[in-house]
Design an enzyme around this catalytic site. Structure first.
Site, PDB file in Angstrom:
ATOM      1  N   ASP A 161       0.828  -1.205   0.000  1.00  0.00           N
ATOM      2  CA  ASP A 161       0.000   0.000   0.000  1.00  0.00           C
ATOM      3  C   ASP A 161       0.867   1.262   0.000  1.00  0.00           C
ATOM      4  OD1 ASP A 161      -2.257   1.880   1.006  1.00  0.00           O
ATOM      5  OD2 ASP A 161      -3.268  -0.042   0.850  1.00  0.00           O
ATOM      6  N   HIS A 228      -3.541   5.924   3.694  1.00  0.00           N
ATOM      7  CA  HIS A 228      -4.336   4.765   3.302  1.00  0.00           C
ATOM      8  C   HIS A 228      -3.790   3.453   3.871  1.00  0.00           C
ATOM      9  CE1 HIS A 228      -5.806   1.744   0.301  1.00  0.00           C
ATOM     10  NE2 HIS A 228      -6.894   2.482   0.327  1.00  0.00           N
ATOM     11  N   SER A 388     -11.368  -0.842  -0.435  1.00  0.00           N
ATOM     12  CA  SER A 388     -10.099  -0.729   0.300  1.00  0.00           C
ATOM     13  C   SER A 388     -10.264  -1.022   1.775  1.00  0.00           C
ATOM     14  CB  SER A 388      -9.532   0.689   0.190  1.00  0.00           C
ATOM     15  OG  SER A 388      -8.767   0.865  -0.960  1.00  0.00           O
TER      16      SER A 388
END
Ligand code: CA
Length: 453
Positions: A161, A228, A388
């Site tokens: 990520d 994220h 996600s």
């Protein structure tokens, strides 16, 4: 070769953040009441002996005297502000300090400030950030699973990520630290920064992971500059016993940061391959992939296949296009590699999220993915949506299952997770399992609530 840009599978519809703590600095207290401590001074002692004189001196009604501690509790006109009252009380030269009469509550378990926000872990019908009232029980049933295990430091999960804020108070305990790159080398230097690949895994000074954003010149620092990866990591393994923030599916786990997505959430195919290969090299048994985009890539599929051959479960977001992956494949989720688990997103009422991709043949199950609260970079927290956010719930349950049954193969883990979902009408005919990931059922191999049993 032209690199394809890969994008985060993050819905940006919820980034207008409601301030959860606009009045956080104003603690709850009894209106008009103050706790006043007097100095250990003969004049103060004398004053405390007379309730009337004391009241006159403080312009207050004396509610209680705790003489042994030189403390009184007073009531003043509740129309004045607390600041004004405290200021006035402290002007008395005999007063050591004055405070609001704070209200405390019992601490519940798990004592996480944000736990009520974690509907995906425990849905009691609380409203989400958009005010949508949840349906109690639409969650991954992890509280019962925690009676069996809360995870294991023996299980290594790779978050492929934007990196991980490995100093975040909810993540620092569960971020992997490479034992082969810490301590002193033969010359007494710190292995973590001696410029030597001490553990000879092909990566110099990889302490917490590696950074492939600049694939031509990767670095050993996978610090999250987007947020994220930290959000996904918090769902997988937010530290459950520090009394702050969040708790993850696993209270104990090791998360390695394999970063190829940059500060804007983009990354190259080149970086993606290197990041997957790194996760394979360090032996991650679960890989969490909340990203997608681009067309079919054999090179990427081959990297996923290498991960699979190494024994890893490869969990991948189904995508946020609201489309059917059976018809329009989304990668990496739709690669025909046997140990990919493709994840759709549901909301707190059990609906398939409007943005979520689906696919009766190619999307395996659903997980919470609307208004998911978790950790972000800079030690913060935020509420985000997307497949996600659904993906790390599944990665987390896979890790929890491996904590309990470390000898399962990746194929067995995948089979277990799919066969033990809890059936949801919104996922029936839209996913392979027709159900929502269920941690307790997975750990107990209960297939009775699944359509696929
Ligand atoms: Ca190394």
């Amino acid at each position: 070769m032209r690199s394809k840009m890969l994008r985060l599978v993050l819905s940006l519809t919820t980034l207008s953040v409601i301030s959860l703590s606009a009045n956080a600095s104003v603690q709850e207290s009894v209106p008009g009441e103050y706790v006043v401590k007097f100095k250990a001074h003969p004049a103060a002692m004398q004053l405390m002996s007379s309730k009337i004189q004391l009241g006159q001196s403080l312009h207050a009604f004396i509610k209680n005297r705790i003489s042994s501690a030189n403390i009184v509790v007073v009531q003043r006109a509740s129309v004045e502000t607390a600041e004004s009252a405290i200021s006035s009380l402290q002007e008395n030269e005999l007063v050591e300090y004055a405070e609001p009469n704070y209200i405390y509550h019992i601490s519940k378990t798990p004592a996480q400030a944000g736990y009520i926000n974690l509907w995906g872990l425990h849905n009691v019908g609380q409203t989400d950030k958009d005010g949508k009232v949840g349906v109690a029980g639409v969650d991954i049933d992890v509280e019962k699973a925690w009676d069996i295990t809360t995870g294991s430091k023996q299980v290594l999960v790779a978050v492929i990520d934007t990196g991980i804020d490995y100093t975040h108070p909810d993540l620092v305990q569960n971020v992997w630290t490479n034992p082969g790159e810490t301590g002193a080398d033969s010359q007494g230097r710190d292995k973590s920064n001696n410029g030597v690949d001490d553990d000879q895994n092909g990566y110099v000074d990889d302490v917490h992971g590696f950074n492939f954003v600049n694939a031509a010149a990767p670095t050993n620092n996978p610090m999250d500059d987007h947020g994220h990866g930290s959000h996904c990591s918090g769902t997988i393994g937010g530290f459950g016993q520090n009394g702050t923030g969040i708790v993850g599916v696993n209270w104990n786990v090791k998360i390695v940061a394999s970063k190829f997505l940059d500060a804007n959430g983009g990354g190259t195919l080149e970086g993606a391959i290197m990041a997957i290969d790194y996760a394979t090299k360090v032996g991650a048994k679960v890989m969490s992939n909340s990203w997608g985009g681009g067309g079919f890539s054999q090179a990427l599929q081959d990297a996923v296949a290498r991960a699979t051959q190494s024994g890893a479960v490869f969990v991948a977001a189904a995508g946020n296009d609201g489309t059917n992956n059976d018809v329009s494949p989304a990668y990496p989720a739709s690669f025909p590699v046997e140990n990919i688990i493709s994840v759709a997103a549901i909301d707190n009422q059990g609906n398939l999220a409007s943005f979520s991709n689906m696919g009766a043949r190619t999307v395996h199950l659903g997980a919470p993915g609307v208004n998911v609260y978790s950790s972000v970079k800079g030690g913060g927290y935020d509420t985000w949506s997307g497949t996600s956010m659904a993906t790390p719930h599944v990665s987390g349950v896979a890790a929890l299952l491996l904590a309990k049954e470390p000898n399962l193969t990746n194929a067995q883990v995948k089979q277990r997770l799919i066969s033990t979902t809890r059936a949801l009408p919104s996922l029936s005919g839209q996913t392979v399992s027709g159900g929502l990931i269920n941690a307790y059922n997975a750990l107990t191999n209960n297939t009775l609530e699944s359509q696929t049993h």
